[in-house]
Design an enzyme around this catalytic site. Structure first.
Site, PDB file in Angstrom:
ATOM      1  N   HIS A 105       0.859  -1.186   0.000  1.00 41.91           N
ATOM      2  CA  HIS A 105       0.000   0.000   0.000  1.00 41.91           C
ATOM      3  C   HIS A 105       0.890   1.228   0.000  1.00 41.91           C
ATOM      4  O   HIS A 105       1.971   1.234   0.609  1.00 41.91           O
ATOM      5  CB  HIS A 105      -0.885   0.005   1.255  1.00 41.91           C
ATOM      6  CG  HIS A 105      -1.415   1.364   1.616  1.00 41.91           C
ATOM      7  ND1 HIS A 105      -0.858   2.146   2.616  1.00 41.91           N
ATOM      8  CD2 HIS A 105      -2.435   2.094   1.098  1.00 41.91           C
ATOM      9  CE1 HIS A 105      -1.521   3.286   2.700  1.00 41.91           C
ATOM     10  NE2 HIS A 105      -2.469   3.286   1.787  1.00 41.91           N
ATOM     11  N   ARG A 109      -0.309  12.678  -0.575  1.00 40.17           N
ATOM     12  CA  ARG A 109      -1.457  13.574  -0.702  1.00 40.17           C
ATOM     13  C   ARG A 109      -1.121  14.965  -0.176  1.00 40.17           C
ATOM     14  O   ARG A 109      -0.238  15.147   0.673  1.00 40.17           O
ATOM     15  CB  ARG A 109      -2.659  13.009   0.055  1.00 40.17           C
ATOM     16  CG  ARG A 109      -2.397  12.815   1.542  1.00 40.17           C
ATOM     17  CD  ARG A 109      -3.512  12.066   2.235  1.00 40.17           C
ATOM     18  NE  ARG A 109      -3.231  11.895   3.662  1.00 40.17           N
ATOM     19  CZ  ARG A 109      -2.507  10.908   4.158  1.00 40.17           C
ATOM     20  NH1 ARG A 109      -1.998   9.998   3.365  1.00 40.17           N
ATOM     21  NH2 ARG A 109      -2.293  10.824   5.461  1.00 40.17           N
TER      22      ARG A 109
END
Length: 307
Positions: A105, A109
């Site tokens: 994963h 951001r």
């Protein structure tokens, strides 16, 4: 501060990761779907399913805006309540079919809380982590060596700081278990200034493929039994539990009326639960639980930080 430059990097990162993973799989390709959010913004979802190597992989780009901050964003920053927001990022999860190849994963951001006539409040977050089903020390060491290399230009303590944060965050308190062998996790990062923080975002985003693809190439063709496949499906249940119960990104997406299919693309296609199950003593599965999935100084560097 240049949000457009960040968006351009994120779009290019999505393209690069998808192209690289398609080369490794050499069978399936990513299906692409663009979507719009009624309240503002949208994104591009890319999903690869039923490949020779990747059972399911999703690499999403999103750039959403809204008039009010969601509860997941103001829980630790109540002073931001009432501001509009802008959030953009790339998030990905790769679930290989082979039980010897770990799930991975990653996300990077930018978040901006905006108010008329005031400078925006901004921060960045992200990281990458690894969830193996069988414990291979060389894989975990390579993963953490790459994570340290990503962090080294940004301060001597950066790797240890964000490794610890990752160990703490990707933990299932209701199971008293780590989700995997960690990596890097950071949030609310703005103390370095915009340009330096953006440079770190790029280092993390670009470092993901360096960290993961050698492991995937090494394990993708390892022979496995049906019992090992069933163990993989059982352990995937922990991944599902974390994402649905604890993950802040999942909560943010749902609270901002994001696209549900994109938010939940992180979930594996097949999973199983079994009541009260524990592996037999002395097996590879038992060693994974008792020893491998525990916070560890994989590189032998934690003691050096105090010198």
């Amino acid at each position: 501060m240049n949000a457009a430059e960040v968006e351009g990097y994120l779009r290019a990162l999505q393209d690069k990761i998808c192209a690289t993973l398609e080369q490794i799989d050499d069978c399936a390709t990513f299906a692409t779907e663009s979507w719009d959010r009624p309240e503002g913004g949208g994104g591009i979802s890319r999903v690869l399913a039923e490949g020779d190597v990747i059972e399911k992989g999703g690499v999403n780009f999103s750039h959403v805006v809204g008039a009010g901050m969601p509860a997941s964003a103001t829980e630790h920053r109540p002073e931001l309540a009432g501001r509009s927001f802008r959030a953009m990022g790339v998030s990905l999860v790769i679930h290989p079919g082979n039980p010897h190849a770990p799930t991975s994963h990653a996300n990077v951001r930018l978040f901006m809380a905006e108010k008329p006539d005031e400078d925006p409040v901004w921060w960045m977050g992200g990281g990458f982590d690894l969830t193996p089903y069988y414990g291979y020390e060389e894989d975990a060491i390579h993963w953490h060596q790459t994570a340290k290399k990503v962090c080294d230009p940004f301060g001597q303590d950066t790797y240890l700081r964000f490794k610890q944060w990752c160990d703490d965050y990707f933990y299932l308190p209701h199971r008293k278990e780590p989700r995997g062998v960690g990596g890097l996790f950071y949030d609310d990062l703005n103390e370095w200034g915009f340009e330096q923080t953006f440079a770190f975002m790029r280092s993390v985003g670009d470092g993901f493929l360096d960290a993961y693809t050698p492991i995937l190439e090494r394990r993708k063709d390892t022979p496995f039994s049906e019992a090992q496949r069933q163990w993989q499906l059982y352990r995937r249940g922990r991944y599902v539990e974390f994402n649905l119960v604890h993950d802040r990104g999942t909560l943010f997406g749902l609270q901002t009326n994001g696209r549900t299919e994109a938010i939940l693309m992180s979930l594996p296609p097949l999973v199983r639960w079994e009541y009260g199950y524990s592996p037999a003593d002395g097996t590879d599965e038992a060693r994974l639980m008792a020893d491998f999935l525990r916070p560890r100084d994989w590189l032998g560097v934690e003691g050096l930080a105090a010198l």
